[in-house]
Design an enzyme around this catalytic site. Structure first.
Site, PDB file in Angstrom:
ATOM      1  N   SER A 282      12.895  90.266  -3.559  1.00 43.57           N
ATOM      2  CA  SER A 282      14.143  90.734  -3.079  1.00 43.57           C
ATOM      3  C   SER A 282      14.044  92.170  -2.758  1.00 43.57           C
ATOM      4  O   SER A 282      13.473  92.129  -1.610  1.00 43.57           O
ATOM      5  CB  SER A 282      14.799  90.711  -4.937  1.00 43.57           C
ATOM      6  N   HIS A 283      14.246  92.984  -3.618  1.00 34.56           N
ATOM      7  CA  HIS A 283      14.542  94.269  -2.589  1.00 34.56           C
ATOM      8  C   HIS A 283      13.299  95.743  -3.597  1.00 34.56           C
ATOM      9  O   HIS A 283      13.297  96.011  -3.012  1.00 34.56           O
ATOM     10  CB  HIS A 283      15.892  95.543  -3.711  1.00 34.56           C
TER      11      HIS A 283
ATOM     12  N   ASP B  62      18.894  93.262   1.637  1.00 33.96           N
ATOM     13  CA  ASP B  62      18.141  93.354   1.238  1.00 33.96           C
ATOM     14  C   ASP B  62      16.663  92.468   2.077  1.00 33.96           C
ATOM     15  O   ASP B  62      16.660  91.255   2.644  1.00 33.96           O
ATOM     16  CB  ASP B  62      17.882  93.646  -0.344  1.00 33.96           C
TER      17      ASP B  62
ATOM     18  N   ASP C  52      15.469  89.700   0.549  1.00 29.41           N
ATOM     19  CA  ASP C  52      15.692  88.329   0.480  1.00 29.41           C
ATOM     20  C   ASP C  52      17.507  87.766   0.703  1.00 29.41           C
ATOM     21  O   ASP C  52      18.125  86.221   0.700  1.00 29.41           O
ATOM     22  CB  ASP C  52      15.310  87.989  -0.971  1.00 29.41           C
TER      23      ASP C  52
ATOM     24  N   ASP D 222      20.176  88.520  -0.012  1.00 31.14           N
ATOM     25  CA  ASP D 222      21.399  88.292  -1.016  1.00 31.14           C
ATOM     26  C   ASP D 222      22.019  89.714  -1.275  1.00 31.14           C
ATOM     27  O   ASP D 222      23.246  89.944  -1.652  1.00 31.14           O
ATOM     28  CB  ASP D 222      20.841  87.639  -2.152  1.00 31.14           C
ATOM     29  N   ARG D 223      21.686  90.804  -1.328  1.00 33.42           N
ATOM     30  CA  ARG D 223      22.496  91.528  -1.706  1.00 33.42           C
ATOM     31  C   ARG D 223      22.713  92.708  -0.139  1.00 33.42           C
ATOM     32  O   ARG D 223      22.734  92.223   0.932  1.00 33.42           O
ATOM     33  CB  ARG D 223      21.497  92.829  -1.890  1.00 33.42           C
TER      34      ARG D 223
ATOM     35  N   LYS E 219      23.627  85.552  -4.956  1.00 32.09           N
ATOM     36  CA  LYS E 219      24.249  86.254  -4.496  1.00 32.09           C
ATOM     37  C   LYS E 219      24.251  86.610  -3.093  1.00 32.09           C
ATOM     38  O   LYS E 219      23.104  85.131  -2.215  1.00 32.09           O
ATOM     39  CB  LYS E 219      24.212  87.686  -4.659  1.00 32.09           C
TER      40      LYS E 219
HETATM   41  C1  VG1 Z   1      17.891  94.628 -10.791  1.00 32.74           C
HETATM   42  C2  VG1 Z   1      19.695  94.750 -10.734  1.00 32.74           C
HETATM   43  C3  VG1 Z   1      20.804  93.412 -11.091  1.00 32.74           C
HETATM   44  C4  VG1 Z   1      20.079  92.645  -9.789  1.00 32.74           C
HETATM   45  C5  VG1 Z   1      18.704  91.755 -10.009  1.00 32.74           C
HETATM   46  C6  VG1 Z   1      18.433  90.668  -9.027  1.00 32.74           C
HETATM   47  O1  VG1 Z   1      18.183  93.998 -11.646  1.00 32.74           O
HETATM   48  O2  VG1 Z   1      20.255  96.171 -11.241  1.00 32.74           O
HETATM   49  O3  VG1 Z   1      22.251  93.244 -10.576  1.00 32.74           O
HETATM   50  O4  VG1 Z   1      20.464  90.733 -10.377  1.00 32.74           O
HETATM   51  O5  VG1 Z   1      17.973  93.129  -9.747  1.00 32.74           O
HETATM   52  O6  VG1 Z   1      18.372  91.076  -7.942  1.00 32.74           O
HETATM   53  P1  VG1 Z   1      17.353  95.093 -13.048  1.00 32.74           P
HETATM   54  O7  VG1 Z   1      16.796  94.090 -14.283  1.00 32.74           O
HETATM   55  O8  VG1 Z   1      15.953  95.764 -12.131  1.00 32.74           O
HETATM   56  O9  VG1 Z   1      19.006  96.059 -13.041  1.00 32.74           O
HETATM   57  V1  VG1 Z   1      17.765  90.571  -6.182  1.00 32.74           V
HETATM   58  O10 VG1 Z   1      18.523  91.096  -5.110  1.00 32.74           O
HETATM   59  O11 VG1 Z   1      16.460  92.062  -6.639  1.00 32.74           O
HETATM   60  O12 VG1 Z   1      17.310  89.133  -5.990  1.00 32.74           O
HETATM   61 CO    CO Z   2      17.896  89.969  -3.463  1.00 30.37          CO
END
Ligand code: VG1
Ligand code: CO
Length: 567
Positions: A135-136, A301, A303, A305-306, A400
């Site tokens: 993801s991010h 982001d 993937d 989804d953000r 998302k």
């Molecule tokens: C983070 C965000 C959370 C989100 C998760 C996955 O998690 O705070 O809101 O659902 O990333 O998003 P954490 O545990 O680091 O706070 V993604 O777009 O990285 O799949």
């Molecule tokens: Co993501």
């Protein structure tokens, strides 16, 4: 081609976090590291006793185990295209073929954005899907890699399932893997490994069909025909092809509306996290004036989804975005009948709660992570949901969805004729404003963060009822959640201090970081008075920030002068 039985040994660190198993690429590239996790997943899916009962795999002559829940089933496979995506796809295909899966549907080139994977699982009624993404998190050979499993509803595996997979990784001693050659994944068509059929599909098709079913594309085309300009930064991540095809190809946004649209294995060296700290160029462009200046800016982001959305010179917080989408949902064809309810993660601001109250619909508060929305969506209790971390989505999928949010905002602008800034300011006038800020302390030694959280927990009973300056703490707890649908409980989801003026302070340890620990401090200050809605956010939460430090001593425990990132 034949199926090999390979002896392996457990890795102790394969417990999935907030969103799947995320580690440094170097960790995933260790021999059998990925293989073990995938075998554990397939074992759990194949287990006759249900997902909670990890099964001992007997080395039964290379048949890949005895129980056959995957026989006759289809799994979806794809990822965000980051470094190691392609070899991982080949490994997974060979493991899946050896473990009795009948069919895999995968995105061409091994590509599927997270929302697209959810769309493909749902539309094709698949058994589930394996998504390769961190993801991010940064990509490239020195960056991160990740894998997660989504269930037949298209959503992330529940905690019960991820715990079962983890338990399985801890006793795993046998892999079943085909010794077939790598297959070509870059051409749409059909392939075969062992008895398993592979269908390579256009990664955008299913997702685009879902978007067409939700929004009025003619309305959006009209908006662009009238000269409206948008700028979407796909951050050289997987969202590029989706945004390009849908916005420019189908709706008629000008050809250079989507920038950094080519997915790269290292995201061009950028951090594919659509946080204001990482989108300087977009913010700069959105401050330019004149004819060529875009009116809506957005970023996705790794993937896709953000989403970050902004107007001219005007950043919108994700919490406000969720509140406004809720407020204007009836303008969208898919939601014109109204919303069943909404849900937000606990640290997300309470802006959406006020809109839900005005609409007379329920608002659920869940722990952080999209997996907690799945049951609420499946049960029809909520239609929209969102998180403060730049994530919004709806019942159309079980993830998302960044581009969905952009299309939603464009639709609201098209119908109302208002700018983002005026829409948000009107919202604040009606509902009050939640000033919101998140401070992230990245890569802090795990023991520092553990001690901080332990000491904070110990202070909780004494904190409730205490007054600090003009604020008194009403609630001081460690957030726990009972799923209203299946009754499952999740505890230790973050320390929460709620004050008598509706301000909130939340302390939480990230579940997606791959290096040491990341501490997140979330601050929310509610301001009902429209005369006070124009303060810079940092100033508006300065008092709360000082109070957080006074109570928790985050800077002392982390040995840091301040947060790594203040959003
Ligand atoms: C983070 C965000 C959370 C989100 C998760 C996955 O998690 O705070 O809101 O659902 O990333 O998003 P954490 O545990 O680091 O706070 V993604 O777009 O990285 O799949
Ligand atoms: Co993501």
């Amino acid at each position: 081609m034949s199926i090999q039985t390979i002896a392996t040994r457990p890795f102790s660190d394969q417990r999935p976090g907030t969103s799947g198993l995320r580690k440094k690429v170097a960790v995933f590239m260790q021999p059998y590291y990925l293989d073990n996790f995938v075998q554990a997943l397939l074992d759990v899916l194949n287990a006759s006793g249900g997902p909670d009962v990890p099964r001992e795999s007997g080395g039964s002559g290379g048949s890949g185990g005895e129980a056959r829940a995957l026989a006759g089933q289809t799994l979806i496979l794809g990822g965000d295209g980051r470094f190691f995506n392609r070899p991982a796809i080949q490994t997974i295909l060979k493991l899946a073929a050896a473990n009795g899966l009948t069919r895999v549907v995968m995105g061409c080139g091994g590509i599927l954005s997270t929302p697209a994977a959810s769309a493909v699982i749902r539309r094709r009624q698949a058994f589930g899907g394996i998504l390769l993404s961190a993801s991010h998190n940064p990509g490239g050979a020195d960056g991160d890699f990740g894998i997660k499993y989504n269930m037949s509803n298209g959503g992330p595996a529940t905690e019960t399932l991820t715990e079962a997979i983890y338990a399985r990784t801890q006793v795993l001693n046998t892999l079943y893997c085909s010794d077939a050659q790598d297959v070509c994944i870059d051409k749409i068509g059909r392939l075969q490994v062992e008895h398993m059929q592979i269908e390579v599909i256009d990664p955008v098709g299913d997702y685009a069909a879902v978007m067409r079913s939700l929004f009025d594309f003619d309305l959006l085309s009209g908006l662009f025909a009238s000269g409206f300009l948008v700028r979407v930064d796909a951050m050289n991540a997987v969202g590029g092809p989706y945004a390009k095809q849908i916005l420019e190809g189908e709706i008629g946004a000008p050809l250079d509306s989507v920038v950094n649209f080519a997915p790269l294995e290292d995201f061009g060296g950028h951090h594919p996290d659509p946080n204001p700290a990482n989108v300087d160029d977009l913010i700069y462009r959105m401050s330019s004036k004149g004819m060529g200046a875009p009116k809506l800016g957005a970023a996705l982001d790794g993937d896709a989804d953000r989403n970050l959305v902004m107007g001219r010179n005007f950043l919108v917080t994700p919490s406000d975005s969720l509140a406004l989408l809720t407020q204007y949902a009836r303008l969208i064809p898919a939601y014109q009948g109204g919303l069943a309810g909404v849900a937000r993660s606990m640290p997300t601001s309470t802006a959406v709660d006020r809109v839900a109250k005005a609409l007379g619909i329920p608002c659920y508060e869940t722990p952080t992570g999209w997996k907690f929305f799945g049951n609420l969506l499946d049960a029809g209790l909520v239609t929209l949901c969102g998180e403060e971390s730049y994530g919004t989505g709806s019942s159309h999928l079980r993830e998302k969805d960044g581009l969905w949010a952009i299309l939603f905002w464009l639709s609201v602008i098209a119908v109302t004729g208002q700018s983002m800034e005026s829409l948000v300011r009107d919202h604040w006038k009606t509902y009050g404003r939640s000033y919101y800020s998140r401070h992230d302390y990245l890569d802090v030694p795990v023991e520092y963060v553990d001690t901080l959280m332990k000491d904070l927990h110990a202070k909780l009973p004494a904190l409730a009822g205490q007054t600090f300056g003009r604020r008194t703490i009403l609630v001081a707890d460690d957030f726990a959640y009972t799923d209203p649908v299946d009754g499952s409980t999740s505890s230790h989801q973050g320390v929460r201090l709620v004050f008598d003026d509706a301000s909130r302070l939340i302390f939480r340890v990230s579940g997606t970081s791959t290096e040491e620990a990341t501490l997140r401090l979330y601050m929310e200050r509610f301001e009902p008075d429209p005369a006070c809605h124009c303060e810079p956010v940092a100033l508006a939460v300065a008092e709360l920030s000082a109070l957080a430090e006074h109570i928790s001593k985050v800077r002392v425990y982390t040995r840091r002068a301040g947060p790594t990132i203040a959003t």
